[in-house]
Write a protein that holds these residues in place. Structure first.
Motif, PDB file in Angstrom:
ATOM      1  N   LYS A  43      25.175 -51.696  -8.203  1.00  0.00           N
ATOM      2  CA  LYS A  43      25.919 -52.148  -9.386  1.00  0.00           C
ATOM      3  C   LYS A  43      25.500 -51.402 -10.648  1.00  0.00           C
ATOM      4  O   LYS A  43      25.308 -51.989 -11.711  1.00  0.00           O
ATOM      5  N   THR A  44      25.357 -50.103 -10.468  1.00  0.00           N
ATOM      6  CA  THR A  44      24.917 -49.251 -11.567  1.00  0.00           C
ATOM      7  C   THR A  44      25.694 -47.956 -11.477  1.00  0.00           C
ATOM      8  O   THR A  44      26.059 -47.529 -10.380  1.00  0.00           O
ATOM      9  N   VAL A  45      25.961 -47.345 -12.629  1.00  0.00           N
ATOM     10  CA  VAL A  45      26.532 -46.007 -12.593  1.00  0.00           C
ATOM     11  C   VAL A  45      25.397 -45.011 -12.785  1.00  0.00           C
ATOM     12  O   VAL A  45      24.683 -45.061 -13.779  1.00  0.00           O
ATOM     13  N   THR A  46      25.215 -44.151 -11.800  1.00  0.00           N
ATOM     14  CA  THR A  46      24.179 -43.131 -11.877  1.00  0.00           C
ATOM     15  C   THR A  46      24.853 -41.786 -12.038  1.00  0.00           C
ATOM     16  O   THR A  46      25.755 -41.452 -11.273  1.00  0.00           O
ATOM     17  N   ALA A  47      24.431 -41.034 -13.063  1.00  0.00           N
ATOM     18  CA  ALA A  47      25.054 -39.730 -13.296  1.00  0.00           C
ATOM     19  C   ALA A  47      24.119 -38.623 -12.850  1.00  0.00           C
ATOM     20  O   ALA A  47      22.918 -38.694 -13.063  1.00  0.00           O
ATOM     21  N   PHE A  48      24.698 -37.611 -12.176  1.00  0.00           N
ATOM     22  CA  PHE A  48      23.953 -36.378 -11.870  1.00  0.00           C
ATOM     23  C   PHE A  48      24.441 -35.310 -12.833  1.00  0.00           C
ATOM     24  O   PHE A  48      25.634 -35.003 -12.860  1.00  0.00           O
ATOM     25  N   ILE A  49      23.503 -34.780 -13.633  1.00  0.00           N
ATOM     26  CA  ILE A  49      23.916 -33.698 -14.524  1.00  0.00           C
ATOM     27  C   ILE A  49      23.078 -32.463 -14.214  1.00  0.00           C
ATOM     28  O   ILE A  49      22.076 -32.533 -13.500  1.00  0.00           O
ATOM     29  N   ARG A 208      31.795 -50.604 -11.723  1.00  0.00           N
ATOM     30  CA  ARG A 208      30.367 -50.888 -11.609  1.00  0.00           C
ATOM     31  C   ARG A 208      30.116 -52.349 -11.236  1.00  0.00           C
ATOM     32  O   ARG A 208      29.094 -52.674 -10.631  1.00  0.00           O
ATOM     33  N   GLN A 209      31.048 -53.258 -11.583  1.00  0.00           N
ATOM     34  CA  GLN A 209      30.883 -54.665 -11.229  1.00  0.00           C
ATOM     35  C   GLN A 209      30.741 -54.821  -9.714  1.00  0.00           C
ATOM     36  O   GLN A 209      30.032 -55.686  -9.241  1.00  0.00           O
ATOM     37  N   SER A 210      31.449 -53.981  -8.961  1.00  0.00           N
ATOM     38  CA  SER A 210      31.493 -54.188  -7.518  1.00  0.00           C
ATOM     39  C   SER A 210      30.712 -53.156  -6.713  1.00  0.00           C
ATOM     40  O   SER A 210      30.350 -53.411  -5.580  1.00  0.00           O
ATOM     41  N   PHE A 211      30.526 -51.968  -7.266  1.00  0.00           N
ATOM     42  CA  PHE A 211      29.919 -50.912  -6.456  1.00  0.00           C
ATOM     43  C   PHE A 211      28.711 -50.317  -7.141  1.00  0.00           C
ATOM     44  O   PHE A 211      28.494 -50.491  -8.325  1.00  0.00           O
ATOM     45  N   SER A 212      28.006 -49.569  -6.314  1.00  0.00           N
ATOM     46  CA  SER A 212      27.049 -48.635  -6.876  1.00  0.00           C
ATOM     47  C   SER A 212      27.809 -47.326  -7.029  1.00  0.00           C
ATOM     48  O   SER A 212      28.358 -46.811  -6.057  1.00  0.00           O
ATOM     49  N   VAL A 213      27.929 -46.820  -8.269  1.00  0.00           N
ATOM     50  CA  VAL A 213      28.736 -45.629  -8.504  1.00  0.00           C
ATOM     51  C   VAL A 213      27.814 -44.446  -8.807  1.00  0.00           C
ATOM     52  O   VAL A 213      26.911 -44.563  -9.633  1.00  0.00           O
ATOM     53  N   VAL A 214      28.027 -43.344  -8.092  1.00  0.00           N
ATOM     54  CA  VAL A 214      27.282 -42.125  -8.394  1.00  0.00           C
ATOM     55  C   VAL A 214      28.280 -41.083  -8.842  1.00  0.00           C
ATOM     56  O   VAL A 214      29.247 -40.794  -8.140  1.00  0.00           O
ATOM     57  N   ILE A 215      28.077 -40.547 -10.049  1.00  0.00           N
ATOM     58  CA  ILE A 215      29.059 -39.621 -10.581  1.00  0.00           C
ATOM     59  C   ILE A 215      28.384 -38.309 -10.957  1.00  0.00           C
ATOM     60  O   ILE A 215      27.352 -38.299 -11.616  1.00  0.00           O
ATOM     61  N   ALA A 223      28.290 -38.363 -19.189  1.00  0.00           N
ATOM     62  CA  ALA A 223      27.152 -39.055 -18.589  1.00  0.00           C
ATOM     63  C   ALA A 223      26.654 -40.129 -19.538  1.00  0.00           C
ATOM     64  O   ALA A 223      26.391 -41.273 -19.144  1.00  0.00           O
ATOM     65  N   ALA A 224      26.560 -39.782 -20.807  1.00  0.00           N
ATOM     66  CA  ALA A 224      26.058 -40.745 -21.789  1.00  0.00           C
ATOM     67  C   ALA A 224      27.003 -41.927 -21.915  1.00  0.00           C
ATOM     68  O   ALA A 224      26.571 -43.070 -22.076  1.00  0.00           O
ATOM     69  N   ARG A 225      28.309 -41.653 -21.829  1.00  0.00           N
ATOM     70  CA  ARG A 225      29.263 -42.736 -22.017  1.00  0.00           C
ATOM     71  C   ARG A 225      29.304 -43.693 -20.838  1.00  0.00           C
ATOM     72  O   ARG A 225      29.390 -44.901 -21.015  1.00  0.00           O
ATOM     73  N   VAL A 226      29.261 -43.181 -19.628  1.00  0.00           N
ATOM     74  CA  VAL A 226      29.548 -44.076 -18.503  1.00  0.00           C
ATOM     75  C   VAL A 226      28.326 -44.527 -17.705  1.00  0.00           C
ATOM     76  O   VAL A 226      28.404 -45.507 -16.976  1.00  0.00           O
ATOM     77  N   SER A 227      27.196 -43.827 -17.808  1.00  0.00           N
ATOM     78  CA  SER A 227      26.128 -44.125 -16.855  1.00  0.00           C
ATOM     79  C   SER A 227      25.004 -44.940 -17.463  1.00  0.00           C
ATOM     80  O   SER A 227      24.793 -44.944 -18.681  1.00  0.00           O
ATOM     81  N   LYS A 229      21.978 -44.773 -15.508  1.00  0.00           N
ATOM     82  CA  LYS A 229      20.860 -43.943 -15.063  1.00  0.00           C
ATOM     83  C   LYS A 229      21.349 -42.508 -15.003  1.00  0.00           C
ATOM     84  O   LYS A 229      22.519 -42.257 -14.670  1.00  0.00           O
ATOM     85  N   THR A 230      20.484 -41.572 -15.283  1.00  0.00           N
ATOM     86  CA  THR A 230      20.873 -40.169 -15.205  1.00  0.00           C
ATOM     87  C   THR A 230      19.794 -39.389 -14.477  1.00  0.00           C
ATOM     88  O   THR A 230      18.600 -39.618 -14.680  1.00  0.00           O
ATOM     89  N   ALA A 231      20.242 -38.484 -13.600  1.00  0.00           N
ATOM     90  CA  ALA A 231      19.313 -37.574 -12.945  1.00  0.00           C
ATOM     91  C   ALA A 231      19.685 -36.170 -13.360  1.00  0.00           C
ATOM     92  O   ALA A 231      20.861 -35.804 -13.351  1.00  0.00           O
ATOM     93  N   PHE A 232      18.695 -35.386 -13.746  1.00  0.00           N
ATOM     94  CA  PHE A 232      18.962 -34.012 -14.164  1.00  0.00           C
ATOM     95  C   PHE A 232      18.505 -33.063 -13.072  1.00  0.00           C
ATOM     96  O   PHE A 232      17.348 -33.102 -12.643  1.00  0.00           O
ATOM     97  N   PHE A 233      19.427 -32.248 -12.597  1.00  0.00           N
ATOM     98  CA  PHE A 233      19.127 -31.277 -11.541  1.00  0.00           C
ATOM     99  C   PHE A 233      19.041 -29.893 -12.149  1.00  0.00           C
ATOM    100  O   PHE A 233      19.789 -29.544 -13.068  1.00  0.00           O
TER     101      PHE A 233
END
Ligand SMILES: Nc1ncnc2c1ncn2[C@@H]1O[C@H](COP(=O)(O)OP(=O)(O)O)[C@@H](O)[C@H]1O
Ligand SMILES: [Mg+2]
Lengths: 265, 447
Positions: A43-49, A208-215, A223-227, A229-233
């Protein structure tokens, strides 16, 4: 600027949905993902940037084993969803993909009717008992894809006839129709104009209410608007992972900082 | 200030005047266009010469000379015992019917008051040798008509037919045993009276081949059936095998040296001369597996081998043309590989597959060389098959083999039929290719 996000993620659940340990991915001799370990929350939006070619898509595709379709691709390490190893020999990737839905960079509706696009997943997974059931599933999915009002009068017209932004929301509706637990999105807005992007971003926040979202996104603003958590690659390594607000305001790693300030790109 | 303005004005080129580079470029373009137009015009000219030739030479085969006669079915000759027993009537051979024909002709000559020195026996020479058989068939089907006088339309002999078509004339028949000037006089008289005339000949399209002595009775029908059964075999075998092989190679097979070798070999097979497939068919299907000679089944098997590479190559091309994003989309919602192929990829590739199949069939339909080796050329297919099994197994010819066979025979009357047969073959090929084009147009993907 991200007070709301920071606050929310502090309050959010901390249940771990996906847990990856020491993941390595090779395309032949090309070592594309090096030693990535990450815990992705439910139930979180995680962004990969990260800069392009750094392996964001590759890692995302590991999470639903889409990499299996690439002959030369080899994945090692462990990725567990709900504490089950998805690379276990007993796991059927097809069953996994019903549980981990995916939205692609380029909108790719089937060249069929809007209705059939959404109904396809539920049909092959036997989610509907009868036609009325299926109608309901399709309507609910299209509503969650925030596209119901635009297409409710032309469900039988081809999905390929919609505009780019509508097609992408149709693809999102198609992905949520199978009731996945995780939704993977690979640069879902890169082919969209700003208005369509805003609609999709709004949608992601609701999902995000229903899923774990990875974007995966190349846009830091997004990334700042929707997530939360953020992971930087960077060059196949996951350099930094944390609360979105913290990554953008006080990055720990110099590489993250130079990327955010626009020095690597 | 004036200088500053004048200077650029001097150098400035006018758009209304072409500079040298543009002129040479335009000239080159014009030349290139001219070459292209000449090439196309040459192609069209050749095509129209071909079509004109085929039509003018072949059209004659669709017209045939017929003679109308009233034949008295003499009970005394046909049914000596008079009990109308079919077995007894069958004992009378076609020779027994010839007198009826000469009687009928003689009666006609007397009725019309035609002056001729010909004996009645010689008069029959203007009729086809199939005329007696025609009467006999009629009698066997209607034994109760014996004793009555029935009106028949008989084919004229090929010489008489040639005379009406201008192929035969009085000068050219000097040593011809089959026709004499006196017979031609009779023909002229009958023609003037109207009981001998040229008209459209359906039996050229529906009829069977005939022996050397009766070119006027030969038709394409039976060999068309032979071709039909061969195409049936090709379609039933080559389409599913070819499509299955392509799907496997394109979607499922791992990419390694084994599949590479298979791929190279399929491309090579497409270039193998068809006669090689013919000799393979002879060795394997006839000598080793002991399938019957000249059977459309064997022809179909050989043509299947020949058509497979065509179908595989075109099917793989149309599978490749389906964008990978469609496969990803299907896999992404949890479809299996098989589901993604059969629910999404194959339907999108279907028009291309069909087009390739039709073109492969059209190629196979016109193929002659392999049929030479399995004995489908030179066989006189005189009876149409009466069931699917005999259609497949009993000896038959095929359209191109029939045409080749006619072209080979000495009598110019057969030559005309060869051209006529080519018209039928071309009509089939053009129709099939048109269907392929229409399918392609109709189902072209709109992304
Ligand atoms: N299908 C593939 N085959 C071979 N190499 C690939 C493939 N996809 C990606 N790669 C390589 O993997 C690396 C990471 O690519 P990718 O994950 O697409 O990066 P990103 O999505 O971050 O831009 C790149 O070096 C790329 O060349
Ligand atoms: Mg990418």
């Amino acid at each position: 600027m991200n007070d709301k996000n920071i606050m929310e993620s502090h309050m959010g659940t901390t249940a771990i949905k996906i847990s990856a340990r020491d993941v390595q991915v090779y395309y032949g001799d090309n070592h594309a993902i090096k030693d990535v370990s990450i815990d992705i929350e439910d139930k979180t939006v995680t962004a990969f940037i990260g800069p392009s070619g750094c392996g964001k898509s590759t890692f995302l595709r590991c999470l639903n084993r889409m990499n299996d379709t690439i002959d030369i691709c080899k994945v090692t390490g462990s990725i567990r969803i709900d504490d089950e190893d998805i690379y276990d020999r007993r796991v059927d990737p097809v069953q996994l993909r019903a549980k981990v839905g995916m939205v692609f960079q380029k909108p790719n509706p089937f060249p069929k009717s809007i209705y059939d696009n959404v109904a396809y997943g539920p049909r092959i997974h036997g989610l509907a008992q009868n036609k009325a059931d299926l109608d309901e599933i399709v309507e609910r999915a299209l509503r969650r894809g925030a596209i119901w009002n635009e297409v409710k009068d032309r469900l039988q017209s081809p999905g390929t006839g919609l505009s780019g932004g509508q097609q992408q929301r149709l693809c999102i509706a198609r992905a949520v129709a199978t009731e996945p637990e995780v939704l993977l999105m690979d640069e879902p807005c890169s082919a969209l104009d700003p208005i369509a992007t805003a609609q999709v971003e709004e949608l992601i926040d609701e999902l995000r209410q229903s899923f774990s979202v990875v974007i995966v996104t190349h846009s830091m603003q997004q990334a700042a608007r929707v997530s939360q958590k953020t992971a930087f690659f960077h060059l196949g390594n996951m350099v930094e992972y944390g609360e979105t607000g913290q990554i953008f305001t006080t990055p720990q790693d110099p590489r993250t900082e130079s990327y955010i300030t626009g020095r690597i790109g | 200030m004036t200088d500053a303005i004048q200077k650029p004005e001097k150098k400035k080129s006018s758009l209304l005047q072409l500079d040298a580079r543009t002129r040479t470029r335009n000239a080159a373009e014009t030349r290139f266009k001219a070459y292209g137009m000449i090439a196309i015009a040459f192609g069209l000219l050749m095509l129209s010469i071909l079509v004109f030739n085929i039509v003018t030479r072949g059209a004659g085969a669709y017209q045939q000379t017929f003679v109308a006669l009233e034949v008295e079915l003499l009970a005394g000759k046909l049914d000596k015992k008079g009990n109308r027993d079919l077995d007894d009537i069958k004992k009378v051979s076609t020779f027994g019917y010839t007198p009826l024909l000469s009687n009928a002709l003689e009666a006609k000559v007397i009725e019309l008051g035609i002056e001729t020195d010909l004996k009645a026996k010689k008069m029959v020479g203007i009729l086809s040798k199939s005329a007696a058989a025609q009467v006999r068939d009629y009698v066997l089907n209607n034994p109760n008509k014996i004793g009555e006088t029935i009106g028949f339309e008989f084919l004229a002999s090929s010489r008489v037919d040639g005379y009406l078509k201008g192929r035969v004339n009085r000068d050219s028949i000097g040593n011809d045993k089959n026709i004499s000037p006196a017979q031609l006089d009779l023909v002229d008289a009958l023609k003037a009276e109207g009981s001998l005339a040229k008209r459209f000949n359906m039996s050229f399209i529906t009829g069977s081949d005939a022996s050397d002595a009766r070119p006027e009775a030969a038709g394409m029908g039976t060999s068309m059936i032979g071709s039909f059964f061969m195409m049936l075999v090709v379609l039933v075998l080559a389409l599913p095998i070819g499509v299955a092989a392509s799907i496997y190679l394109e979607e499922f097979a791992p990419k390694n040296w084994i599949t590479d070798i298979i791929e190279v070999n399929i491309s090579n097979l497409a270039a193998v001369p068809s006669i090689v497939f013919g000799i393979l068919g002879l060795a394997v299907f006839i000598n080793y597996m002991h399938l019957p000679n000249s059977a459309p089944l064997v022809g179909g098997l050989v043509l299947t081998l020949m058509t497979l590479p065509t179908i595989i190559i075109s099917t793989r091309a149309s599978l490749k043309a389906v964008p990978p994003s469609i496969r990803d989309a299907a896999l992404g919602v949890g479809a299996s590989k098989m589901q993604s192929v059969f629910h999404h990829v194959l339907p999108l590739a279907a028009p291309g597959i069909l087009t390739g199949t039709i073109i492969g069939l059209a190629q196979a339909l016109g193929e002659t060389a392999p049929l030479l080796l399995i004995g489908m050329v030179g066989f006189i297919a005189s009876n149409p098959p009466d069931s699917i099994a005999t259609g497949l197994l009993s000896p038959n010819s095929a359209m191109p083999a029939q045409i080749y066979e006619w072209a080979k025979r000495a009598d110019p009357a057969f030559y005309e039929r060869a051209w006529g047969g080519i018209i039928i073959l071309l009509v089939f090929l053009v129709t099939m290719n048109t269907i392929a084009v229409i399918l392609r147009r109709r189902f072209e993907r709109r992304w």
